[in-house]
Design a protein around this motif. Structure first.
Motif, PDB file in Angstrom:
ATOM      1  N   ASP A   6      -4.875  -6.778  -8.832  1.00 24.51           N
ATOM      2  CA  ASP A   6      -3.485  -6.464  -8.484  1.00 24.51           C
ATOM      3  C   ASP A   6      -3.339  -6.492  -6.970  1.00 24.51           C
ATOM      4  OD1 ASP A   6      -0.991  -5.369  -7.974  1.00 24.51           O
ATOM      5  OD2 ASP A   6      -1.244  -3.672  -9.319  1.00 24.51           O
ATOM      6  N   ILE A   7      -2.613  -7.475  -6.466  1.00 24.60           N
ATOM      7  CA  ILE A   7      -2.471  -7.643  -5.018  1.00 24.60           C
ATOM      8  C   ILE A   7      -1.761  -6.457  -4.366  1.00 24.60           C
ATOM      9  CG2 ILE A   7      -0.351  -9.006  -5.136  1.00 24.60           C
ATOM     10  CD1 ILE A   7      -1.547 -10.648  -2.734  1.00 24.60           C
ATOM     11  N   VAL A   8      -0.889  -5.782  -5.095  1.00 22.73           N
ATOM     12  CA  VAL A   8      -0.208  -4.618  -4.521  1.00 22.73           C
ATOM     13  C   VAL A   8      -1.215  -3.485  -4.310  1.00 22.73           C
ATOM     14  CG1 VAL A   8       1.588  -2.871  -4.888  1.00 22.73           C
ATOM     15  CG2 VAL A   8       2.054  -5.283  -5.428  1.00 22.73           C
ATOM     16  N   GLN A   9      -2.085  -3.253  -5.282  1.00 24.71           N
ATOM     17  CA  GLN A   9      -3.134  -2.243  -5.106  1.00 24.71           C
ATOM     18  C   GLN A   9      -4.105  -2.655  -4.006  1.00 24.71           C
ATOM     19  OE1 GLN A   9      -4.645  -1.862  -9.151  1.00 24.71           O
ATOM     20  NE2 GLN A   9      -3.830   0.227  -9.220  1.00 24.71           N
ATOM     21  N   PHE A  10      -4.405  -3.936  -3.931  1.00 22.65           N
ATOM     22  CA  PHE A  10      -5.264  -4.454  -2.873  1.00 22.65           C
ATOM     23  C   PHE A  10      -4.641  -4.145  -1.506  1.00 22.65           C
ATOM     24  CE2 PHE A  10      -6.792  -7.907  -0.082  1.00 22.65           C
ATOM     25  CZ  PHE A  10      -8.152  -7.832  -0.288  1.00 22.65           C
ATOM     26  N   PHE A  11      -3.337  -4.368  -1.370  1.00 20.84           N
ATOM     27  CA  PHE A  11      -2.599  -4.032  -0.143  1.00 20.84           C
ATOM     28  C   PHE A  11      -2.819  -2.560   0.216  1.00 20.84           C
ATOM     29  CE2 PHE A  11       1.032  -2.313   2.082  1.00 20.84           C
ATOM     30  CZ  PHE A  11       1.441  -3.303   2.971  1.00 20.84           C
ATOM     31  N   GLU A  12      -2.635  -1.689  -0.769  1.00 18.47           N
ATOM     32  CA  GLU A  12      -2.771  -0.253  -0.529  1.00 18.47           C
ATOM     33  C   GLU A  12      -4.181   0.115  -0.076  1.00 18.47           C
ATOM     34  OE1 GLU A  12      -1.391   1.486  -4.200  1.00 18.47           O
ATOM     35  OE2 GLU A  12       0.688   0.872  -3.813  1.00 18.47           O
ATOM     36  N   ILE A  13      -5.185  -0.503  -0.683  1.00 15.85           N
ATOM     37  CA  ILE A  13      -6.581  -0.212  -0.344  1.00 15.85           C
ATOM     38  C   ILE A  13      -6.905  -0.687   1.070  1.00 15.85           C
ATOM     39  CG2 ILE A  13      -9.009  -0.748  -0.886  1.00 15.85           C
ATOM     40  CD1 ILE A  13      -7.739   1.176  -2.902  1.00 15.85           C
ATOM     41  N   VAL A  14      -6.556  -1.933   1.401  1.00 17.57           N
ATOM     42  CA  VAL A  14      -7.002  -2.487   2.686  1.00 17.57           C
ATOM     43  C   VAL A  14      -6.151  -2.030   3.872  1.00 17.57           C
ATOM     44  CG1 VAL A  14      -8.110  -4.500   1.631  1.00 17.57           C
ATOM     45  CG2 VAL A  14      -5.776  -4.704   2.497  1.00 17.57           C
ATOM     46  N   THR A  15      -4.930  -1.553   3.615  1.00 19.47           N
ATOM     47  CA  THR A  15      -4.082  -1.099   4.726  1.00 19.47           C
ATOM     48  C   THR A  15      -3.938   0.412   4.784  1.00 19.47           C
ATOM     49  OG1 THR A  15      -2.010  -1.149   3.468  1.00 19.47           O
ATOM     50  CG2 THR A  15      -2.661  -3.195   4.600  1.00 19.47           C
ATOM     51  N   GLY A  16      -4.134   1.084   3.659  1.00 20.13           N
ATOM     52  CA  GLY A  16      -3.884   2.518   3.596  1.00 20.13           C
ATOM     53  C   GLY A  16      -2.393   2.844   3.559  1.00 20.13           C
ATOM     54  N   LEU A  17      -1.562   1.846   3.302  1.00 18.68           N
ATOM     55  CA  LEU A  17      -0.103   2.004   3.266  1.00 18.68           C
ATOM     56  C   LEU A  17       0.440   1.751   1.866  1.00 18.68           C
ATOM     57  CD1 LEU A  17       0.649  -0.163   6.447  1.00 18.68           C
ATOM     58  CD2 LEU A  17       0.572   2.347   6.334  1.00 18.68           C
ATOM     59  N   THR A  48       1.754 -10.383   5.195  1.00 13.93           N
ATOM     60  CA  THR A  48       1.237 -11.754   5.210  1.00 13.93           C
ATOM     61  C   THR A  48      -0.274 -11.749   5.401  1.00 13.93           C
ATOM     62  OG1 THR A  48       3.352 -12.524   6.097  1.00 13.93           O
ATOM     63  CG2 THR A  48       1.491 -14.027   6.274  1.00 13.93           C
ATOM     64  N   ALA A  49      -0.771 -10.881   6.249  1.00 11.05           N
ATOM     65  CA  ALA A  49      -2.220 -10.757   6.446  1.00 11.05           C
ATOM     66  C   ALA A  49      -2.914 -10.406   5.132  1.00 11.05           C
ATOM     67  CB  ALA A  49      -2.518  -9.705   7.509  1.00 11.05           C
ATOM     68  N   VAL A  50      -2.328  -9.487   4.383  1.00  6.83           N
ATOM     69  CA  VAL A  50      -2.915  -9.098   3.091  1.00  6.83           C
ATOM     70  C   VAL A  50      -2.888 -10.273   2.112  1.00  6.83           C
ATOM     71  CG1 VAL A  50      -2.639  -7.601   1.073  1.00  6.83           C
ATOM     72  CG2 VAL A  50      -2.444  -6.638   3.372  1.00  6.83           C
ATOM     73  N   LYS A  51      -1.778 -10.993   2.066  1.00  6.74           N
ATOM     74  CA  LYS A  51      -1.669 -12.132   1.139  1.00  6.74           C
ATOM     75  C   LYS A  51      -2.708 -13.206   1.475  1.00  6.74           C
ATOM     76  CE  LYS A  51       1.852 -14.832  -1.242  1.00  6.74           C
ATOM     77  NZ  LYS A  51       2.215 -14.125  -2.455  1.00  6.74           N
ATOM     78  N   ILE A  52      -2.897 -13.479   2.761  1.00  3.87           N
ATOM     79  CA  ILE A  52      -3.909 -14.447   3.194  1.00  3.87           C
ATOM     80  C   ILE A  52      -5.304 -13.959   2.812  1.00  3.87           C
ATOM     81  CG2 ILE A  52      -5.036 -15.450   5.226  1.00  3.87           C
ATOM     82  CD1 ILE A  52      -2.234 -15.315   6.601  1.00  3.87           C
ATOM     83  N   LEU A  53      -5.609 -12.729   3.151  1.00  2.00           N
ATOM     84  CA  LEU A  53      -6.930 -12.167   2.867  1.00  2.00           C
ATOM     85  C   LEU A  53      -7.210 -12.162   1.369  1.00  2.00           C
ATOM     86  CD1 LEU A  53      -9.552 -10.824   3.717  1.00  2.00           C
ATOM     87  CD2 LEU A  53      -8.319  -8.638   3.838  1.00  2.00           C
ATOM     88  N   TYR A  54      -6.246 -11.770   0.579  1.00  2.00           N
ATOM     89  CA  TYR A  54      -6.419 -11.723  -0.876  1.00  2.00           C
ATOM     90  C   TYR A  54      -6.751 -13.115  -1.424  1.00  2.00           C
ATOM     91  CZ  TYR A  54      -5.549 -10.325  -5.733  1.00  2.00           C
ATOM     92  OH  TYR A  54      -5.679 -10.046  -7.073  1.00  2.00           O
ATOM     93  N   ASP A  79      -6.151 -11.452  13.864  1.00  2.00           N
ATOM     94  CA  ASP A  79      -6.833 -10.196  14.186  1.00  2.00           C
ATOM     95  C   ASP A  79      -6.486  -9.075  13.211  1.00  2.00           C
ATOM     96  OD1 ASP A  79      -8.257 -11.298  16.255  1.00  2.00           O
ATOM     97  OD2 ASP A  79      -6.952 -10.510  17.840  1.00  2.00           O
ATOM     98  N   LYS A  80      -5.269  -9.081  12.681  1.00  2.00           N
ATOM     99  CA  LYS A  80      -4.921  -8.105  11.622  1.00  2.00           C
ATOM    100  C   LYS A  80      -5.836  -8.295  10.422  1.00  2.00           C
ATOM    101  CE  LYS A  80      -0.347  -6.282  12.000  1.00  2.00           C
ATOM    102  NZ  LYS A  80      -0.472  -4.850  11.941  1.00  2.00           N
ATOM    103  N   ILE A  81      -6.049  -9.551  10.067  1.00  2.00           N
ATOM    104  CA  ILE A  81      -6.939  -9.860   8.940  1.00  2.00           C
ATOM    105  C   ILE A  81      -8.363  -9.425   9.272  1.00  2.00           C
ATOM    106  CG2 ILE A  81      -7.924 -11.720   7.540  1.00  2.00           C
ATOM    107  CD1 ILE A  81      -5.209 -13.239   8.110  1.00  2.00           C
ATOM    108  N   LYS A  82      -8.837  -9.751  10.465  1.00  2.00           N
ATOM    109  CA  LYS A  82     -10.193  -9.358  10.879  1.00  2.00           C
ATOM    110  C   LYS A  82     -10.368  -7.842  10.830  1.00  2.00           C
ATOM    111  CE  LYS A  82     -12.514 -11.508  14.041  1.00  2.00           C
ATOM    112  NZ  LYS A  82     -13.378 -12.557  14.523  1.00  2.00           N
TER     113      LYS A  82
END
Length: 188
Positions: A6-17, A48-54, A79-82
């Motif tokens: 789930d990309i939305v959960q992935f967003f929450e995990i990698v950003t904390g948001l 966008t960084a999350v979508k690319i990373l995912y 750098d956001k992705i890094k």
């Protein structure tokens, strides 16, 4: 690791948001061509960084290229992705190369950052995804001369994100009703 499906959960995990509704819609979209016009500090770069990373992390053998009018603009998104990679051990453990302009994962996928100024450097890629950061400032003929030909063999996707910059250029045309192609539907 259920959140990997789930990309939305992935967003929450990698950003904390917690993503806003428009960010969730963007993250879940499977459209081949996406354009996001939004004001500064609206969260477009983070989503966008999350979508690319995912895509790079979850899909083998993907070549993803971030273009921007300047190296600094491309590097900002990169750098956001890094930062997300280094802050999440389950991702950083899968990197085999993490240098100034490239992150490569053990699944064979790579993310690159480039400027949209030199055709010679841009033409060396065969991307599955092209992201244009600050797309309103990229030269109008860049898509036609560089991006579209490079995506032809992969049938790749394009994401354009930008703040508005007047009534000019290819990014403006995406949102201008006079220039939109009509929707085509098939009836049985």
């Amino acid at each position: 690791m259920e959140f990997l499906t789930d990309i939305v959960q992935f967003f929450e995990i990698v950003t904390g948001l917690i993503p806003a509704d428009y960010q969730k819609a963007f993250l879940k979209s499977n459209a081949k061509r996406i354009a996001v016009r939004a004001g500064r500090k609206s969260g477009k770069t983070t989503m966008t960084a999350v979508k690319i990373l995912y895509k790079a992390f979850m899909t083998p053998n993907q070549e993803i290229v971030i273009f921007a009018p300047t190296y600094a603009q491309s590097k900002y998104l990169f750098d956001k992705i890094k930062d997300m990679v280094s802050a999440n051990k389950f991702i950083s453990d899968t990197t085999v190369k993490n240098v100034e302009t490239q992150i490569k994962f053990d699944c064979g996928s790579s993310i690159y950052c480039q400027t949209a100024k030199s055709d010679q450097h841009a033409r060396r890629f065969t991307p599955h995804l092209v992201v244009e950061e600050e797309a309103a400032w990229i030269a109008e003929d860049f898509d036609e001369q560089v991006v579209e030909p490079s995506l032809a063999s992969t049938d790749g996707d394009i994401i354009k994100i930008s703040t508005p910059f007047g009534k000019q250029g290819s990014f403006y045309k995406v949102f201008d009703d006079k220039n939109r192609k009509p929707d085509i539907t098939e009836e049985e």
